[in-house]
Design a protein around this motif. Structure first.
Motif, short mmCIF file in Angstrom:
data_model
loop_
_atom_site.label_atom_id
_atom_site.label_comp_id
_atom_site.label_asym_id
_atom_site.label_seq_id
_atom_site.Cartn_x
_atom_site.Cartn_y
_atom_site.Cartn_z
N PHE A 93 0.86 -1.18 0.00
CA PHE A 93 0.00 0.00 0.00
C PHE A 93 0.90 1.23 0.00
O PHE A 93 1.74 1.40 0.88
CB PHE A 93 -0.90 0.01 1.24
N ASP A 94 0.72 2.10 -0.99
CA ASP A 94 1.63 3.24 -1.16
C ASP A 94 1.40 4.35 -0.14
O ASP A 94 2.31 5.12 0.17
CB ASP A 94 1.50 3.82 -2.56
N SER A 95 0.19 4.45 0.39
CA SER A 95 -0.08 5.54 1.33
C SER A 95 -1.08 5.10 2.38
O SER A 95 -2.27 4.92 2.10
CB SER A 95 -0.62 6.77 0.59
N VAL A 96 -0.58 4.86 3.60
CA VAL A 96 -1.43 4.55 4.75
C VAL A 96 -0.92 5.36 5.93
O VAL A 96 0.16 5.93 5.89
CB VAL A 96 -1.42 3.05 5.10
N SER A 97 -1.70 5.40 6.99
CA SER A 97 -1.27 6.02 8.24
C SER A 97 -1.33 4.97 9.35
O SER A 97 -2.27 4.17 9.39
CB SER A 97 -2.16 7.22 8.60
N VAL A 98 -0.32 4.98 10.23
CA VAL A 98 -0.20 3.97 11.29
C VAL A 98 -0.18 4.68 12.64
O VAL A 98 0.52 5.69 12.81
CB VAL A 98 1.09 3.14 11.13
N ASN A 108 2.35 8.05 11.98
CA ASN A 108 3.21 8.29 10.82
C ASN A 108 2.48 7.80 9.57
O ASN A 108 1.65 6.89 9.63
CB ASN A 108 4.56 7.57 10.97
N SER A 109 2.82 8.40 8.43
CA SER A 109 2.17 8.03 7.17
C SER A 109 3.22 7.66 6.13
O SER A 109 4.31 8.23 6.11
CB SER A 109 1.32 9.19 6.65
N GLY A 110 2.85 6.71 5.25
CA GLY A 110 3.77 6.29 4.21
C GLY A 110 3.40 4.91 3.68
O GLY A 110 2.33 4.37 3.99
N PRO A 111 4.29 4.29 2.90
CA PRO A 111 4.00 2.97 2.32
C PRO A 111 4.25 1.84 3.31
O PRO A 111 5.13 1.93 4.18
CB PRO A 111 5.00 2.90 1.16
N VAL A 112 3.46 0.77 3.22
CA VAL A 112 3.67 -0.43 4.02
C VAL A 112 3.39 -1.66 3.16
O VAL A 112 2.79 -1.56 2.09
CB VAL A 112 2.76 -0.48 5.27
N VAL A 113 3.83 -2.81 3.67
CA VAL A 113 3.45 -4.10 3.08
C VAL A 113 2.59 -4.81 4.11
O VAL A 113 2.95 -4.88 5.29
CB VAL A 113 4.69 -4.94 2.74
N ILE A 117 1.40 -5.58 9.42
CA ILE A 117 2.00 -4.69 8.42
C ILE A 117 3.46 -4.49 8.75
O ILE A 117 3.87 -4.54 9.91
CB ILE A 117 1.26 -3.34 8.35
N TRP A 118 4.26 -4.24 7.70
CA TRP A 118 5.70 -4.08 7.87
C TRP A 118 6.18 -2.87 7.06
O TRP A 118 5.52 -2.42 6.13
CB TRP A 118 6.45 -5.31 7.38
N VAL A 170 6.01 1.84 9.66
CA VAL A 170 5.59 1.29 10.95
C VAL A 170 6.62 1.62 12.02
O VAL A 170 6.28 2.05 13.14
CB VAL A 170 5.40 -0.24 10.84
N ASN A 171 7.91 1.44 11.70
CA ASN A 171 8.96 1.72 12.68
C ASN A 171 8.95 3.19 13.11
O ASN A 171 9.10 3.50 14.30
CB ASN A 171 10.34 1.38 12.08
N ILE A 172 8.76 4.09 12.15
CA ILE A 172 8.75 5.52 12.49
C ILE A 172 7.51 5.87 13.31
O ILE A 172 7.57 6.68 14.24
CB ILE A 172 8.82 6.37 11.20
N ALA A 173 6.37 5.23 13.03
CA ALA A 173 5.16 5.46 13.85
C ALA A 173 5.42 5.08 15.30
O ALA A 173 5.01 5.78 16.23
CB ALA A 173 3.99 4.66 13.28
N SER A 174 6.12 3.95 15.50
CA SER A 174 6.47 3.53 16.86
C SER A 174 7.38 4.56 17.52
O SER A 174 7.24 4.87 18.70
CB SER A 174 7.16 2.16 16.81
#
Length: 619
Positions: free
Chosen positions: A419-424, A525-530, A543-544, A548-552
């Motif tokens: 997914f190219d653009s999600v928020s975590v 944080n927002s951005g691409p995830v798998v 999700i990876w 995700v790491n930056i949201a944490s």
């Protein structure tokens, strides 16, 4: 064993030298905090260091330690950066966050080396050893004690050397290496006696007494422990006294002096209760259970053993929560197994029909009756299977997104998807461990379920996807499994509702339940995830990715009651939300990153929400 307590002692000696200044002083800390907020200070780094040292609340002290680190790094002041990381490690250790504490200590060691502070570097090595000791990693603890001793002997600081010897000896005592432990205790005892350091002498007498008790030399054990207790009572240091009293009880039990054995065990229990020392209360009850069993009073022995288990379990309540969560998961899997069992039953039933039909050709008179009964049985079985299948489908959809659950059901596997653009979002309760110590495992699970159930409702309300919970941490995302343009706005609105829910319950009467006492801090944080499904039996949608790491990291750098967002999220929501720029903050493995606090909703966006209109991303 008391290596952790002595770690604070040695750390203070390294930075302050004057032992009278080592104790935490909340009044002084409050005064310093007030002066800092008013700007009434000469040296900002010095006042931050003193607040971090004197503040008794580890969460507050941790905040000022982090602030000291940030200010020191900005000024390239390695000495204060070293002190900030050391204080951060100390407070994380006191909260039981040993891995993060070690990471802070390693950074402290780096800056001590850059500052040329050999004594500070030696102190960090000993703090690392103490932390490994608390974690039960004796091999690493001994290794760092040896390194620390080597550094301290070269520096030639007698008090620090004696304290390090005492801590190292304590570790060897825990691992039953009594000869080496006693060798360290004798050397440290000589130094403490020459320098006249009462607290050092007390711990030395007490730990030596425990070695003598473990090796069967009861007379020397009693003599040393009594000397330790006399000094500790004068110093009002009651924690070790409670432990030493149980050792005295053991000694008199071996002497078959049951009356004195009971007396010392009861003294330990009373003292532990007065000081609210849960671990020592547990051990005292265990000793009294053993003594009552020895004299044949099994009713009292059972009562004390029950109390021992109660306090022991209260110390391990986090593990209990995890175990209960595991049992809940296994129960859900057991429900799925029901469907499989019923399908097997259907196959067996169909085989029985074929056999019955063959027999029916020979016994035509019985066919009508036999088929009637079997058809009725099949109808009931199909009904049960359909009911269990529907239940299984609902369970699967609770665990996985609907689209993913359907793919898993149809093909037996799920392909990972980008997914190219999600928020975590990560949300974490502040002070959870400290509050959980006062709750039973059942109350703790009920408390966590109370909050997370409401969070689930909020997530569903805004069309978001719950990913998972880890202990007291809640993780969800917007923009998957179905992409939407306003995922960042939806997640931010959900974050405000989560905060409002926690704050509302916290503000209620003091007579209310413990579950209303928490604060929560949130990071987005927002951005691409798998995204994809992990596992082949116990499925988990996860999700990876770096997003995700930056949201944490956003959550860990947030503060109680705040929503901390990254620059990428800020660009998606600043048109509709009021954001406060925090500046660039050092983030582990990422360097400096811009962060913002979301403070509220802009007026035009609020009207759109009131009229149920979507909040689209910035044009």
């Amino acid at each position: 064993m008391f290596s952790k307590l002595m770690a604070c002692f040695i750390t203070g000696l390294i930075f302050l030298i004057d032992i009278s200044l080592l104790a935490q002083d909340q009044k002084l800390a409050d005064s310093l905090i007030h002066a800092y907020k008013e700007g009434n200070y000469k040296d900002e780094l010095q006042v931050l260091q003193e607040i971090a040292e004197y503040e008794s609340d580890p969460n507050v002290a941790l905040t000022y330690s982090v602030l000291l680190i940030e200010k020191a790094l900005t000024q390239s002041n390695h000495l204060y950066a070293h002190s900030g990381y050391l204080q951060k490690g100390n407070h994380l250790q006191s909260l039981g966050n040993y891995i993060e504490a070690l990471q802070a200590y390693f950074k402290s060691e780096e800056h001590a080396a850059l500052a040329g502070d050999e004594l500070g570097k030696a102190g960090v090595l000993i703090a690392i050893a103490d932390t490994y000791s608390e974690m039960g990693n004796s091999s690493n603890a001994k290794s760092y004690y040896r390194k620390g001793l080597k550094e301290v002997r070269q520096i030639n600081d007698s008090v620090v050397l004696a304290t390090t010897l005492l801590n190292a000896g304590d570790e060897y005592l825990k691992t039953k290496n009594y000869d080496t432990a006693m060798q360290y205790f004798k050397e440290s005892g000589i130094i403490f006696k020459i320098l006249d350091v009462p607290i050092g002498l007390a711990y030395n007498f007490g730990n030596s007494g425990m070695v003598y008790a473990e090796t069967g030399n009861d007379s020397l054990a009693e003599k040393n422990i009594m000397q330790a207790i006399v000094i500790l009572e004068e110093l009002e240091d009651y924690h070790p006294i409670a432990v030493y009293l149980t050792y005295l009880s053991d000694i008199y039990l071996r002497k078959n002096d049951i009356e004195k054995a009971f007396s010392y065990a009861e003294q330990s229990l009373n003292l532990s209760r007065q000081q609210n020392l849960k671990k020592e209360i547990s051990e005292a009850h265990l000793k009294l259970a053993e003594l009552n069993k020895t004299v044949g009073d099994y009713e009292k022995a059972y009562g004390h053993f029950e109390d021992h288990i109660l306090y022991r379990d209260s110390i391990r309540n986090i593990e209990a929560v995890q175990e209960m969560a595991r049992l809940r998961t296994e129960n859900e899997v057991a429900k799925k197994q029901t469907e499989v069992d019923l399908l097997e039953q259907k196959e067996k039933t169909q085989s029985a029909i074929v056999v019955a039909t063959g027999i029916g050709m020979l016994f035509i008179g019985l066919i009508a009756f036999g088929l009637y009964r079997r058809n009725k049985f099949i109808s009931r079985t199909k009904s049960i299977i359909e009911k269990e299948r529907n239940r299984s489908d609902r369970l699967l959809q609770n665990i996985l997104p609907e689209e993913t659950a359907l793919e898993l059901k149809n093909s037996g596997k799920v392909k990972s998807k980008r997914f190219d653009s999600v928020s975590v979002l990560f949300g974490d309760f502040v002070g959870f461990t400290r509050y959980s110590e006062r709750l039973s495992p059942e109350e703790l699970v009920d408390c966590v379920d109370f909050y997370f159930s409401k969070f689930d409702e909020i997530v569903e309300k805004y069309g978001l996807e719950k990913i998972k919970t880890l202990g007291d941490c809640y993780m969800c995302a917007g923009g998957l499994p179905f992409p939407v343009k306003d995922h960042a706005q939806r997640l931010t609105l959900a974050a405000f509702e989560m905060q409002e829910f926690v704050s509302t319950f916290k503000a209620k009467s003091e007579l209310a339940s413990e579950r209303i006492k928490f604060n929560i801090k949130i990071g987005i944080n927002s951005g691409p995830v798998v995204a994809g499904v992990v596992g082949t039996k116990k499925f988990a949608y996860d999700i990876w990715g770096d997003t995700v790491n930056i949201a944490s990291r956003m959550e860990s750098h947030s503060e109680p009651g705040q929503i901390n967002i990254s620059e990428s999220t800020y660009k998606l929501i600043d048109h509709n939300f009021i954001c406060e720029h925090r500046g660039e903050i050092e983030v582990k493995n990422k360097g400096l990153m811009r962060m913002y606090y979301v403070k509220g909703i802009k007026e035009h966006a609020r009207k759109m929400i009131d009229f149920k209109e979507p909040l689209l991303e910035n044009k």
